[in-house]
Design a protein around this motif. Sequence first.
Motif, short mmCIF file in Angstrom:
data_model
loop_
_atom_site.label_atom_id
_atom_site.label_comp_id
_atom_site.label_asym_id
_atom_site.label_seq_id
_atom_site.Cartn_x
_atom_site.Cartn_y
_atom_site.Cartn_z
N SER A 142 0.85 -1.19 0.00
CA SER A 142 0.00 0.00 0.00
C SER A 142 0.88 1.25 0.00
O SER A 142 2.10 1.17 0.21
CB SER A 142 -0.90 0.01 1.24
N LEU A 171 -0.48 10.61 0.62
CA LEU A 171 -1.17 9.56 1.36
C LEU A 171 -2.55 10.02 1.82
O LEU A 171 -2.81 11.21 1.97
CB LEU A 171 -0.33 9.16 2.60
N ASP A 172 -3.43 9.04 2.07
CA ASP A 172 -4.73 9.34 2.65
C ASP A 172 -4.55 9.95 4.04
O ASP A 172 -3.54 9.69 4.72
CB ASP A 172 -5.57 8.08 2.77
N VAL A 173 -5.53 10.71 4.49
CA VAL A 173 -5.42 11.43 5.76
C VAL A 173 -5.14 10.48 6.93
O VAL A 173 -4.29 10.76 7.78
CB VAL A 173 -6.70 12.25 6.02
N SER A 174 -5.83 9.35 6.98
CA SER A 174 -5.63 8.42 8.10
C SER A 174 -4.23 7.83 8.09
O SER A 174 -3.61 7.62 9.14
CB SER A 174 -6.67 7.29 8.03
N GLN A 176 -1.63 9.39 6.73
CA GLN A 176 -0.75 10.50 7.07
C GLN A 176 -0.44 10.52 8.56
O GLN A 176 0.71 10.67 8.97
CB GLN A 176 -1.39 11.84 6.68
#
Length: 251
Positions: A142, A171-174, A176
Amino acid sequence: MTMIDIRDLTVSYGKNENEIQIVKGVNFQVAEGESFGLVGESGCGKSTILGAVAGRNKQWTGHMAIAGEEIGRKRTRSQLALQQMVFQDPFGSIHPRHTIGRTLLEPLEIHGIGQRQERIEKVLTDVGLPIAFRYRYPHQLSGGQRQRVAIARALILKPRILLLDEPTSALDVSIQAEILNLLKDLKEREKLTYILVSHDLAVVAHLCNRIAVMQNGTFVEIVDTRQLIEGNITHPCTRMLRDGSRGYVAA
């Protein structure tokens, strides 16, 4: 101890009549174990500073010292190993046809460092990846896992400084948050010094002690995180960036 000492740093691209100054005489010092942030809009020169410190950009003038040693445009191998970069796009910075193990082995071979298998296993564990990931390829991971590999590659030479160029922006916020927390833990555990470049003031405030705000190649303001949270800032550019991060830059 001052780990990074930068004085009157000017960085240009091009030559003669085509030369353009991107960074215009900036000054800053970063203490050992400190996290120093560079923020500003795209094109302001923050990543260019990082490239000069890393030795990737040699068209600079001024004074640069790392760990008390004067640094020139030409670096020794040991000087290059002292600071390592983590880039924005982990997929673009990792060879797609090399296994993760091969990617981590390469810097050890270049620098002639032994105990290679032990180092690879340890650094994978340090960034929260199973040792078995050494046999995988980048496309099997990922985005967050690839960025952990990029951090592992930077750490495997045991540098004292990490230069972080927008390490979470792809990257996605979560995810990050996971990477930022990992970087925070690694800094404390390995006694690292960071320079973090980002356009996102909330990301920088999460990790950094002090923050330099850039505009058009110069520093317009340097503030500590507490000043930022409390709104004790003076320059309109800083205020604009803070307003854009409102709800995220908070105590």
